[in-house]
Design an enzyme around this catalytic site. Structure first.
Site, PDB file in Angstrom:
ATOM      1  N   ASP A  13      36.379  49.984 -89.452  1.00  9.70           N
ATOM      2  CA  ASP A  13      35.989  51.290 -90.014  1.00  9.70           C
ATOM      3  C   ASP A  13      34.540  51.643 -89.695  1.00  9.70           C
ATOM      4  OD1 ASP A  13      38.543  51.511 -91.372  1.00  9.70           O
ATOM      5  OD2 ASP A  13      37.754  50.092 -92.842  1.00  9.70           O
ATOM      6  N   HIS A  41      41.677  55.857 -86.444  1.00 11.88           N
ATOM      7  CA  HIS A  41      40.497  56.549 -85.934  1.00 11.88           C
ATOM      8  C   HIS A  41      40.528  57.982 -86.438  1.00 11.88           C
ATOM      9  CE1 HIS A  41      39.367  53.287 -83.489  1.00 11.88           C
ATOM     10  NE2 HIS A  41      39.952  53.603 -82.365  1.00 11.88           N
TER      11      HIS A  41
END
Length: 427
Positions: A13, A41
């Site tokens: 992340d 994403h």
């Protein structure tokens, strides 16, 4: 010609999607080399937001070849759903290539993931329950089904029948669950095979030929270094290898073909799920960072745990990946704080540890040692070159570089593609 590997330098992340999207402009091929749809994403282009889980971020450029490598495990329903969602937004997937050797996720993998997580109770790992781990388990046990098998109707039917016989025996005898229906799974996956067959190919040939032709290739990893099955905070890790070395294995090229490795790290650090987290903010500041940074999982929606930048973990990521540069994202989230901190070491039973420990028992007992620096109040979202940043923000970045041992080549000051500062040529 340049081949660049982009890896997560933290617990995932880190903003790899945005960095990949930015760097993809100069790439001819964008290649995903490991993981599955447990990763996500988020890319913002103009006023549009794209959430991708399997397809490389480079798909948003119409002239790029995008590749899903053999190191990836593929849920075909998710992949087709992504392709259809992109098509609705006018994004073509005609340039998508899928490795023949990539393994396939099935409903029995997802069920196994869920029942095992439930069984572990308080000892759970924090899996996304997408079937990623069980699919990699079957791959290692040499009973997995690959894309090459899926698109061969006769071979697929026989392999699926045997696998479902074995898995249903497990479900009924061990877990007391009803069996999954072979016929319905076979029918669904035959449909997926028809939809994907035209994309399935030998991607190793394509990539090696592109290298010979002097093309720019960007390899993107999922998750992050601290989630690597070998080098992460085991067992609170993923089932694959997000580290840079896996790019070669995950696509079928030799290690001498890699020119540069870039690690992506937030200006702070987050993790999802269980496991030790030395610099975690367990107070109102952690909640503030979570809300301001939008720290909720792209895949699961789970709130992320937030902490100060961990330089010990950063040094470790630089070492095990051989990082040439760091890309630091979400610097803008720290704007407005009076003080900002960087962990430079761990205090463990009176000793200072400068290296990241393998033992979770040790890591849980580590107390972070911080450098405290003055913050900045300015809005930096409009900065487009290093000199646009306030002096305190520049000093914070300099200190990250000093602590980790890697120069910073790219800085993110917002979620949009344009909100990026480049300080070094990466191709």
């Amino acid at each position: 010609m340049s081949t660049v590997v982009l890896v997560g330098a933290q617990w995932g992340d880190e903003g790899k999607g945005k960095v990949t999207d930015f760097l993809a402009e100069k790439a001819d091929l964008v290649v995903r080399y490991q993981g599955g749809n447990n990763a996500g994403h988020t890319v913002v282009v103009g006023d549009r937001e794209f959430k991708l889980h399997l397809i490389p971020s480079g798909i948003l450029y119409p002239d790029k070849i995008c590749v899903i490598g053999n190191g990836v495990v593929i849920d075909p329903a998710v992949l087709i759903g992504e392709m259809e969602a992109l098509a609705k937004q006018g994004i073509s997937t005609a340039n998508l290539k899928i490795s023949q050797r990539a393994h396939v996720i099935f409903p029995y993998h997802q069920r196994l993931d869920q029942v095992e997580e439930n069984r572990k109770g308080s000892g759970k790992i924090g899996t996304t329950c997408r079937g990623i781990g069980p699919a990699y388990t079957d791959k290692s046990a040499r009973i997995g089904i690959r894309m090459a098998d899926l698109v061969d109707e006769e071979v697929f039917a026989a392999l699926l029948e045997q696998n479902m016989k074995d898995k249903n025996h497990l479900f009924t005898r061990v877990y007391g669950l009803p069996p999954l229906d072979y016929g319905s799974v076979l029918e669904s996956y035959r449909g997926y095979a028809k939809a994907l067959k035209g994309y399935v190919t030998d991607i190793s040939i394509i990539i090696n030929e592109a290298i010979k032709q002097g093309k720019n290739i960007l390899f993107e990893g999922a998750q992050g270094t601290l989630l690597d099955i070998d080098h992460g905070t085991y067992p609170y890790v993923t089932s694959s290898h997000p580290v840079a070395a896996a790019a070669c294995i995950g696509v079928g090229i030799g290690p001498t073909r890699i020119n540069r490795v870039i690690g992506v790290a937030k200006a702070y650090i987050t993790r999802v799920g269980e496991g030790p987290f030395p610099t975690e903010m367990k107070d109102e500041l952690g909640d503030y960072i979570r809300k301001k940074g939008g720290e909720f999982g792209t895949t699961t929606g789970r709130p992320r745990r937030c902490g100060w930048f961990d330089g010990v973990a950063g040094r470790y990521a630089v070492r095990v990946n051989g990082l040439d540069y760091l890309a630091v994202t979400k610097l803008d989230v720290l704007s407005g704080l009076e003080k900002v901190k960087i962990c430079t070491g761990y205090l463990y039973h009176g000793d200072i540890l400068n290296e990241f420990p393998a033992s979770l028992k040790v890591l849980r007992e580590c107390v972070p040692v911080y450098d405290e620096l003055p913050g900045w109040q300015e809005d930096i979202s409009g900065a487009r070159k290093l000199s646009d940043l306030p002096a305190n923000a520049r000093r914070y970045l300099e200190r990250i570089g000093e602590v980790t041992g890697a120069p910073i080549a790219l800085i993110g000051v917002g979620s949009r593609r344009s909100q990026t500062i480049l300080t070094a040529e990466l191709y």
